[in-house]
Design an enzyme around this catalytic site. Sequence first.
Site, PDB file in Angstrom:
ATOM      1  N   CYS A 194      -5.992   0.014   6.951  1.00 27.96           N
ATOM      2  CA  CYS A 194      -5.819   0.601   5.611  1.00 27.96           C
ATOM      3  C   CYS A 194      -6.990   1.543   5.301  1.00 27.96           C
ATOM      4  O   CYS A 194      -8.150   1.134   5.295  1.00 27.96           O
ATOM      5  CB  CYS A 194      -5.744  -0.514   4.563  1.00 27.96           C
ATOM      6  SG  CYS A 194      -5.441   0.114   2.891  1.00 27.96           S
ATOM      7  N   CYS A 250       0.843  -1.201   0.000  1.00 32.53           N
ATOM      8  CA  CYS A 250       0.000   0.000   0.000  1.00 32.53           C
ATOM      9  C   CYS A 250       0.876   1.248   0.000  1.00 32.53           C
ATOM     10  O   CYS A 250       1.998   1.243   0.499  1.00 32.53           O
ATOM     11  CB  CYS A 250      -0.909   0.005   1.231  1.00 32.53           C
ATOM     12  SG  CYS A 250      -2.076   1.391   1.247  1.00 32.53           S
ATOM     13  N   ARG A 300       2.961   4.718   6.414  1.00 29.87           N
ATOM     14  CA  ARG A 300       3.400   3.945   7.580  1.00 29.87           C
ATOM     15  C   ARG A 300       3.913   2.556   7.213  1.00 29.87           C
ATOM     16  O   ARG A 300       4.319   1.794   8.091  1.00 29.87           O
ATOM     17  CB  ARG A 300       2.228   3.801   8.570  1.00 29.87           C
ATOM     18  CG  ARG A 300       1.731   5.120   9.112  1.00 29.87           C
ATOM     19  CD  ARG A 300       0.390   4.946   9.779  1.00 29.87           C
ATOM     20  NE  ARG A 300      -0.634   4.524   8.828  1.00 29.87           N
ATOM     21  CZ  ARG A 300      -1.898   4.270   9.152  1.00 29.87           C
ATOM     22  NH1 ARG A 300      -2.293   4.387  10.402  1.00 29.87           N
ATOM     23  NH2 ARG A 300      -2.773   3.913   8.238  1.00 29.87           N
ATOM     24  N   HIS A 326      -2.151  -4.107   4.964  1.00 30.38           N
ATOM     25  CA  HIS A 326      -1.954  -3.692   6.362  1.00 30.38           C
ATOM     26  C   HIS A 326      -3.293  -3.403   7.019  1.00 30.38           C
ATOM     27  O   HIS A 326      -4.227  -2.924   6.382  1.00 30.38           O
ATOM     28  CB  HIS A 326      -1.022  -2.473   6.444  1.00 30.38           C
ATOM     29  CG  HIS A 326      -1.608  -1.215   5.880  1.00 30.38           C
ATOM     30  ND1 HIS A 326      -2.106  -0.206   6.663  1.00 30.38           N
ATOM     31  CD2 HIS A 326      -1.802  -0.807   4.604  1.00 30.38           C
ATOM     32  CE1 HIS A 326      -2.559   0.773   5.892  1.00 30.38           C
ATOM     33  NE2 HIS A 326      -2.397   0.435   4.634  1.00 30.38           N
ATOM     34  N   ASP A 383       0.407   3.755   1.734  1.00 27.56           N
ATOM     35  CA  ASP A 383       0.380   4.311   3.093  1.00 27.56           C
ATOM     36  C   ASP A 383       1.801   4.600   3.608  1.00 27.56           C
ATOM     37  O   ASP A 383       2.672   3.726   3.560  1.00 27.56           O
ATOM     38  CB  ASP A 383      -0.326   3.297   4.016  1.00 27.56           C
ATOM     39  CG  ASP A 383      -0.693   3.890   5.357  1.00 27.56           C
ATOM     40  OD1 ASP A 383       0.212   4.405   6.055  1.00 27.56           O
ATOM     41  OD2 ASP A 383      -1.879   3.847   5.725  1.00 27.56           O
TER      42      ASP A 383
HETATM   43 CO    CO Z   1      -3.427   1.178   3.019  1.00 28.30          CO
END
Ligand code: CO
Length: 207
Positions: free
Chosen positions: A98, A39, A43, A95, A41
């Site tokens: 998400c 992803c 993090r 994750h 993302d």
């Molecule tokens: Co995500």
Amino acid sequence: MEDLLVKNRLWAAGMTAKDPMFFKRLAEQQSPKILWIGCSDSRVPASEIIGLMPGEVFVHRNIANMVIHTDLNCLSVIQYAVQILEVEDIIICGHYGCGGIKSALESQSHGLIDNWLGHVKDIYRFHENTIKRLNSDQEKQARMCELNVIEQVHNVCRTTIIQYAWQAKKKLSVHGWIYDVKDGLIQDLDVTIERVEQLPAHHQIKL
Ligand code: CO
């Protein structure tokens, strides 16, 4: 922005101090043995969370770590990784928490991205009965994050790229993992596919 460039200088100097030949070696070629599809993302930085160095993992990231049959960007990454870099392992890493998965379970619009997240809504539709039985929104979202990974593992395996590779007797495994942003730990969902026979018959392309 200036700060970032300063940080970059410090990082490069630190790397060179530890290993004077590091950049020289990497400049000559990359030979990662792993393709990571994760992803976007912030993090979930691929190489950092699996403790790998630059040069050790080939990476594709998009919102909700999806492999869409007609996404030329993702397909090109997979093709290059498999046919040119000859990676032996592809990891789909989703994750928990998400945002893409969460918003796909809601009706609130987020603009253009609603079209992309329509693919996650499809997964919800496939598993609606299972998801509905879960008690909390948190459990529903978490299960959807896992189901999405499993779906994407299948999507990778269904590409002509992977099917050609297996046909050519190349060693190639596709793994489904999930990362928890709360503790930094990855779980293997134990859905690895390494042979075409593991797919349903209608997904085994006769080449
Ligand atoms: Co995500």
